[in-house]
Structures are given as C-alpha cells and as structure tokens.
Design an enzyme around this catalytic site. Structure first.
Site, short mmCIF file in Angstrom:
data_model
loop_
_atom_site.label_atom_id
_atom_site.label_comp_id
_atom_site.label_asym_id
_atom_site.label_seq_id
_atom_site.Cartn_x
_atom_site.Cartn_y
_atom_site.Cartn_z
N GLU A 1 -9.34 12.77 7.83
CA GLU A 1 -9.29 14.10 7.21
C GLU A 1 -10.64 14.80 7.28
OE1 GLU A 1 -6.96 13.78 3.25
OE2 GLU A 1 -7.53 11.76 3.85
N THR B 1 -4.46 6.89 -0.22
CA THR B 1 -5.75 7.56 -0.08
C THR B 1 -5.88 8.69 -1.10
OG1 THR B 1 -5.66 7.05 2.25
CG2 THR B 1 -7.27 8.69 1.57
N LYS C 1 -3.12 -1.64 10.00
CA LYS C 1 -3.57 -1.85 8.62
C LYS C 1 -3.78 -3.32 8.31
CE LYS C 1 -2.75 2.49 7.20
NZ LYS C 1 -3.67 3.30 6.40
N GLU D 1 -10.04 4.14 4.09
CA GLU D 1 -9.26 4.93 3.14
C GLU D 1 -9.74 4.61 1.73
OE1 GLU D 1 -5.02 4.38 3.87
OE2 GLU D 1 -5.09 5.84 5.52
N GLU E 1 -9.25 4.20 -1.93
CA GLU E 1 -8.10 3.97 -2.79
C GLU E 1 -8.52 3.19 -4.04
OE1 GLU E 1 -4.54 2.54 -0.90
OE2 GLU E 1 -5.12 3.32 1.07
N GLN F 1 -2.41 2.93 14.96
CA GLN F 1 -1.39 3.47 14.04
C GLN F 1 -0.55 4.55 14.73
OE1 GLN F 1 -3.18 4.94 10.42
NE2 GLN F 1 -1.24 5.41 9.44
N ARG G 1 2.15 17.29 12.10
CA ARG G 1 3.45 17.98 12.18
C ARG G 1 3.34 19.48 11.90
NH1 ARG G 1 4.52 13.10 9.72
NH2 ARG G 1 4.07 14.01 7.70
N TYR H 1 3.46 3.50 14.78
CA TYR H 1 4.00 3.69 13.43
C TYR H 1 5.47 4.11 13.36
CZ TYR H 1 3.95 8.83 12.94
OH TYR H 1 4.22 10.17 13.05
N HIS I 1 -3.94 14.13 0.47
CA HIS I 1 -4.04 13.30 1.67
C HIS I 1 -2.79 13.45 2.54
CE1 HIS I 1 -4.78 9.85 4.28
NE2 HIS I 1 -3.62 9.33 3.92
N ASP J 1 -8.77 0.60 2.35
CA ASP J 1 -7.72 0.23 3.30
C ASP J 1 -8.22 0.61 4.70
OD1 ASP J 1 -5.35 -0.23 4.64
OD2 ASP J 1 -4.41 1.63 3.95
N ASP K 1 0.84 -1.19 0.00
CA ASP K 1 0.00 0.00 0.00
C ASP K 1 0.88 1.24 0.00
OD1 ASP K 1 -2.60 1.16 -0.02
OD2 ASP K 1 -2.35 1.69 2.08
N ARG L 1 -6.75 4.17 13.47
CA ARG L 1 -5.89 5.36 13.63
C ARG L 1 -5.19 5.42 15.00
NH1 ARG L 1 -5.18 6.27 8.48
NH2 ARG L 1 -7.10 6.80 7.42
N THR M 1 -8.52 -5.39 4.22
CA THR M 1 -8.55 -4.47 3.08
C THR M 1 -9.61 -5.03 2.14
OG1 THR M 1 -6.22 -3.89 3.28
CG2 THR M 1 -7.23 -3.55 1.13
N TYR N 1 1.27 5.74 -0.26
CA TYR N 1 0.88 6.97 0.43
C TYR N 1 1.14 8.07 -0.59
CZ TYR N 1 1.13 10.28 4.47
OH TYR N 1 0.95 11.30 5.37
MN MN Z 1 -3.76 3.23 2.65
#
Ligand code: MN
Length: 418
Positions: A360, A346, A250, A198, A200, A237, A141, A241, A132, A230, A125, A234, A254, A127
């Site tokens: 989001e 995503t 994840k 997600e 996708e 994650q 961040r 992560y 996104h 996906d 998968d 959260r 899926t 990113y």
């Molecule tokens: Mn994904």
C-alpha cells in the site's frame, strides 16, 4: 485508571512500557539457563518459576510454571488469570511486604534472551481492516469493486501455519517461489522479488471451545494480544491466490512480539468499532466496545542505517474485533484450542502515512518510499530490519507491547540440487 506505583522505580516512569498496570508475560533465559516464564516490570523481569518454587507466587490450582510457556495458565481460564494478576499486583506494588523476596527473583531485561511466550496451537489470519482491503482491492480490481461483496458481512480469513510463527528477533529468509508477472510470460521458480510486511495484532485464545460461541463468549475466551508481522511474498501471492487464497506467500514466517499483553491490562482502552454502513447478521453484532486504542508504528532500517518510521496507525482502525473474528471462526462448529493465534489483518488507517504494508505504501511499487537515509523502497531488500511497536497511552502511564522485529536474509543459493 491511573498508574499503580511499584517499589521498583523504573516501573513508575511515565515512558516505561511495563508498569504494574501492564504485567506483560514472556518466556526468557539468561546465559545458558533454561527458558522460563517471566513477568515484565519496569526494566526487569520477575522469574515466575523461581517465585513459584520459593512459595512467593502461589496461585490456586498451583504448579503453572514448570513449562517454558504460558499455555497452562491460558488453559486454566479467567478465574486463574484474575488470581495471577491480583497476586502479581500485590507482590510488585509499593508497600508490598513481599518486596525483599521478589527482588531475589529479578533479572535485568537487557540481560535476557526472549523466546516464544506460548506454544501456538493453530494460526488463522484475517483480512479485516477496511482501509487495507479497500487499498488492495482498488489496486487489483479498481475503486468501484475494491471490497469483495462479502467483505462488509463477515471477517474473511484463511488458515495459516502454526509452525511458521516465530518470536521477535528471529531472522527471516527471503523465500523462493513460483512467480508469474508482467515481466514473465511463463511461470518461473525464483527468489521472491516483492517481499513485504503486514502490520497486525495477534489475539491469543485462552480457553478452548467446541461448537459455535457468541461474540461475548468469544471475547471471554481471549487471553491476550501481541504485535504480529505477517511477512508476505506479494509476487508469489499474486500468481497463486485464486481460487483458494494465499498459501506459500504467507508460509515463510509470521513474527510475534515476545510479551503477551493480557486483555485485563487493555480494559481501560476499549473503543467501539467504526460505524457500520451495512448491518451485521445477529451472530456477529457488536455487543460493546471490543477494539482497543493502541498506537502502532513501523520502522524500516536498511542494513547499517538508522530506521525510518514508515507508518503510524491505531488498532481502532479495524472493522472487525478479535471477538467477532473468533465468533465467526466457531460458527461452523470449528473447535478452538488453547494457544490458537488469530491475526487481525493488516491495520491501515485512512491517511497515506497510516498504511500497514509496503504494497500500500508504495502503491504496488509505483510510488517508492523515500527513507531518511536517502534510499528508496518499494518492497524489502536483503538486510532490511522491520520493527513494529505498539503502546496504549494512559493518564501518566502506558501499556507497551515492546517490539516485534526481524531482519531479512538473502534467499538460499538454490533450495534444490540436481
Ligand atoms: Mn495478513
């Protein structure tokens, strides 16, 4: 390109997702019958196994439909893919002398149960949607450091689990996991509280490779595309992560749509990637239009309520194409196999209404979404059904992907007993 007329009236309606132009490939069963390969045409499915056995669907190389998966056709390569499409178009077009024979092998789509259309070899998968990555990066961040320094130079991905890929309609179980958030000073093992989707697309590798391939070679290896959800935990994650990326967040499931849309059906809808602010290294450079103009939607239905469309976006919003992702994937020499599945990442658009995840849409839970039924959502609740749909709109016809749907079941009482 315009509509290719069929002798089957339902395939000629401008709002039907499966005209002769599409020839979507699935695996279906009816009643207690075995699952077998079929092609969507209008509101019917042509049984490929029966058509092959009767001599109607003869493709050079022969014997493709003994197994309930499209892997054998995928592995046979582009000449077989073209021969298959040519023969199916001949059988299903208006005026075909095969109409009477083909009608014997039709099943109503409404009577069919759909299965996984292919055996997933491995699952990666990415990113690779800029909107996104910018949204998520801004949340975690700040706006000034939203995109990681490598993001504009390569498609970032992680190795997922082929075993977790399920077909549309499969129920999804809310996972347990190790969480540590603002409301927990110590890590705790508990059911996920921030379960998300997600939006996708999945690209399916047809022909294998062993060694690095160019972007053009990668594009030629791709057999087709599906919708892909996906599912993402959260809170799991957020705690797990760093430093190696997502793992259990994840791995629950899926979901993919049941119909493979062959690359050939999407040719009229090719579009260029967005403008590059930073020049890509030569092994990743765009060599032509390799994204597609595919309208995408997500609907959320709480248990017992009608759905609300919560997202409208388009696959052309991706920054990296599947061909670029596949080329990058092989750059180390990593062999790719028939049946490898590549999640796009995503797909969010620039507008707030075009965001491809609840993370989001609710801005990390700070701005819950109001559904048509009056309920609010920051993340998914037990009983929610999430449905992705996709359509490439042609002139008087459409190439539909069908639906990619799943319902969230409550977490297990407890996965471990004393
Ligand atoms: Mn994904």
């Amino acid at each position: 390109m315009s509509l290719i007329q069929s002798w089957l009236a339902s395939a000629n309606r401008p709002d039907n997702p499966f005209p002769v132009n599409n020839l979507a490939l699935g695996v279906f069963s009816t009643g207690d019958d075995d699952p077998r390969c079929g092609v969507a045409i209008g509101d019917m499915i042509l049984d490929c196994r029966a058509a092959e056995r009767s001599g109607l669907l003869e493709i050079p190389g022969g014997g493709f439909f003994g197994q309930p998966s499209w892997n054998q056709v995928m592995q046979a390569g582009p000449a077989t893919w073209s021969a298959l499409r040519a023969r199916l178009t001949g059988i299903l077009s208006r005026g075909s002398r095969d109409e009477a024979a083909a009608r014997q092998h039709l099943t109503a789509m409404s009577d069919a149960k759909m299965h996984m259309p292919f055996t997933v070899a491995e699952y990666t998968d990415f990113y690779a949607g800029r909107h996104h990555a910018t949204n998520v990066g801004t949340m975690f961040r700040g706006a000034d450091n939203a995109l990681p320094p490598n993001w504009l130079h390569m498609p970032i991905g992680y190795n997922g689990r082929a075993s977790s890929v399920v077909v549309s309609g499969s129920d999804i179980r809310r996972p347990w996991g190790q969480l540590k958030g603002p409301d927990h000073d110590k890590p705790a093992f508990m059911p996920c509280r921030r379960f998300d989707f997600e939006l996708e697309m999945g690209a399916i590798v047809g022909t294998p490779s062993n060694g690095p391939v160019t972007v053009d070679q990668a594009d030629a290896m791709i057999f087709g595309y599906v919708l892909l959800n996906d599912w993402s935990a959260r809170d799991i994650q957020a705690w797990e992560y760093q430093p190696l990326g997502p793992f259990q967040a994840k791995a629950t499931a899926t979901t993919i749509s049941p119909w493979i849309i062959m690359k050939a059906a999407l040719e009229p809808f090719r579009v260029d990637a967005p403008e590059r602010k930073v020049e890509l290294l030569s092994y990743l450079k765009d060599t032509g239009p390799m994204l597609y103009d595919i309208d995408l939607e997500v609907s959320l239905s709480p248990q017992g309520s009608d759905g609300t469309t919560i997202t409208r976006t388009n696959y052309r919003e991706m920054y990296y194409s599947a061909a670029q992702q596949l080329a990058h994937h092989t750059s180390s020499g990593c062999p790719m196999r028939t049946g490898d599945l590549l999640g796009s990442g995503t797909i969010s658009g620039p507008a707030k209404s075009a965001r491809g995840s609840l993370l989001e849409l609710s801005w990390g839970g700070k701005e819950p979404l109001r559904l048509d039924c009056g309920e609010d959502r920051s993340f998914l609740l037990d009983g929610d059904t999430l449905t992705l749909s996709g359509v490439a709109q042609g002139d008087g016809y459409m190439i539909g992907f069908g639906q990619c749907t799943g319902t969230l079941l409550p977490a297990l009482e407890a996965p471990y007993t004393a």
